[in-house]
Design an enzyme around this catalytic site. Structure first.
Site, short mmCIF file in Angstrom:
data_model
loop_
_atom_site.label_atom_id
_atom_site.label_comp_id
_atom_site.label_asym_id
_atom_site.label_seq_id
_atom_site.Cartn_x
_atom_site.Cartn_y
_atom_site.Cartn_z
N HIS A 97 22.97 38.05 83.11
CA HIS A 97 24.06 38.74 82.43
C HIS A 97 23.58 40.12 81.98
O HIS A 97 22.50 40.25 81.39
CB HIS A 97 24.50 37.96 81.19
CG HIS A 97 25.50 36.90 81.45
ND1 HIS A 97 25.16 35.62 81.85
CD2 HIS A 97 26.85 36.89 81.34
CE1 HIS A 97 26.25 34.88 81.97
NE2 HIS A 97 27.30 35.64 81.68
N ASN A 133 10.32 33.19 79.79
CA ASN A 133 9.12 33.31 78.98
C ASN A 133 9.47 33.98 77.66
O ASN A 133 10.61 34.37 77.43
CB ASN A 133 8.02 34.07 79.72
CG ASN A 133 8.48 35.45 80.18
OD1 ASN A 133 9.14 36.16 79.44
ND2 ASN A 133 8.16 35.82 81.40
#
Length: 288
Positions: A97, A133
């Site tokens: 997004h 991460n």
């Protein structure tokens, strides 16, 4: 999404206490301006990716709605001007997004539902590394951090995000995969009884950190094998907004004039190109 009845107002220049326009591309650049609910996408129909997006976030009216996952092409423009499902199928690339899903989801229930659905248009996505991460979490949480900071200033911010579209981006399935992304957050505050604009700029770098390897060779091997190009772990930087302008050729002067980082870095004038980029390992390093 029925193009005949879909007519949202898009990004609002007057959402903050001071007017603030979408970043403008350089003269002669062909773009498709696509308004959605509380945000707008400026699309490069050749690269088939956004060159800029702008969203208004009203922190006082945010609503939780079911996420859904209905990715779709925008019927207002030709399919061949959009990067759709074919790029993301059967690989580890994320549909990243650009306008974050929850940011425009505010207002009454119907408006919030529409805004949520609008963020799943492929025009609001770009291929990103699939590995999640800590630095990716930081990138995704920048809006929250700035919004918390802006709480005393009407709890409103406007955020602008897009990939950096470079000629050297590696090709995969006919699409050049961006390796850098930029974000600028803007808000207003009061200084000496006057309303002033403030802004902060950030860059996400997903280039592989393989200094001892030939990346051109790796990109070529991936192209031959039909696999995505090598992408590295997310590295997030707070950067001078003028550096983002240099990377993108967008008109960001209004934002650069309001950059909260520049006064801090002005004394560090001997560091060279990108020497003023501050790598972030957590929210505590963000300067607002």
């Amino acid at each position: 999404m029925d193009a005949a009845i879909f007519s949202p107002s898009g990004y609002d220049d007057n959402f903050l206490d001071l007017p603030l326009q979408l970043p403008a591309p350089s003269a002669g650049t062909i773009t498709r301006e696509l308004p959605y609910t509380h945000f707008t996408v400026l699309l490069d129909p050749v690269r088939r990716l956004a060159i800029a997006t702008g969203v208004n976030i009203n922190g006082d009216q945010l609503i939780d709605v079911d996420r859904g996952d209905d990715w779709h092409l925008d019927p207002r423009i030709p399919n061949n001007e959009q990067t759709g499902e074919a790029v993301y199928a059967k690989n580890d690339l994320d549909r990243g997004h650009l306008v974050r899903r929850r940011d425009p989801v505010w207002g009454d229930a119907a408006t919030a539902q529409q805004a949520n659905a609008d963020t799943f248009a492929y025009t609001n996505a770009a291929p990103q590394a699939g590995t999640f991460n800590q630095s990716k979490e930081l990138w995704l949480g920048l809006e929250d951090h700035v919004l918390t900071y802006a709480h005393t200033n009407k709890n409103r911010i406007s955020v602008f995000t897009a990939p950096v579209l470079l000629e050297e981006d590696p090709v995969y399935r006919g699409v050049r995969i961006p390796q850098l992304f930029w974000k600028v957050a803007a808000w207003t505050t009061t200084v000496d009884a006057a309303t002033v604009l403030q802004a902060a700029g950030f860059v996400l770098d997903q280039r592989p950190q393989l200094a001892d390897l030939d990346l051109d060779a790796l990109h070529s091997q991936a192209l031959i094998a039909g696999t995505p190009p090598p992408l590295g772990p997310y590295r997030t930087y707070q950067v001078p907004i003028m550096d983002i302008a240099g990377l993108t050729s967008l008109d960001l002067m209004a934002f650069a004039d309001a950059d909260v980082l520049v006064p801090i870095l002005a004394v560090r004038n001997d560091t060279g190109d990108r020497g003023l980029w501050v790598e972030l390992s957590g929210e505590s390093g963000i300067h607002l």
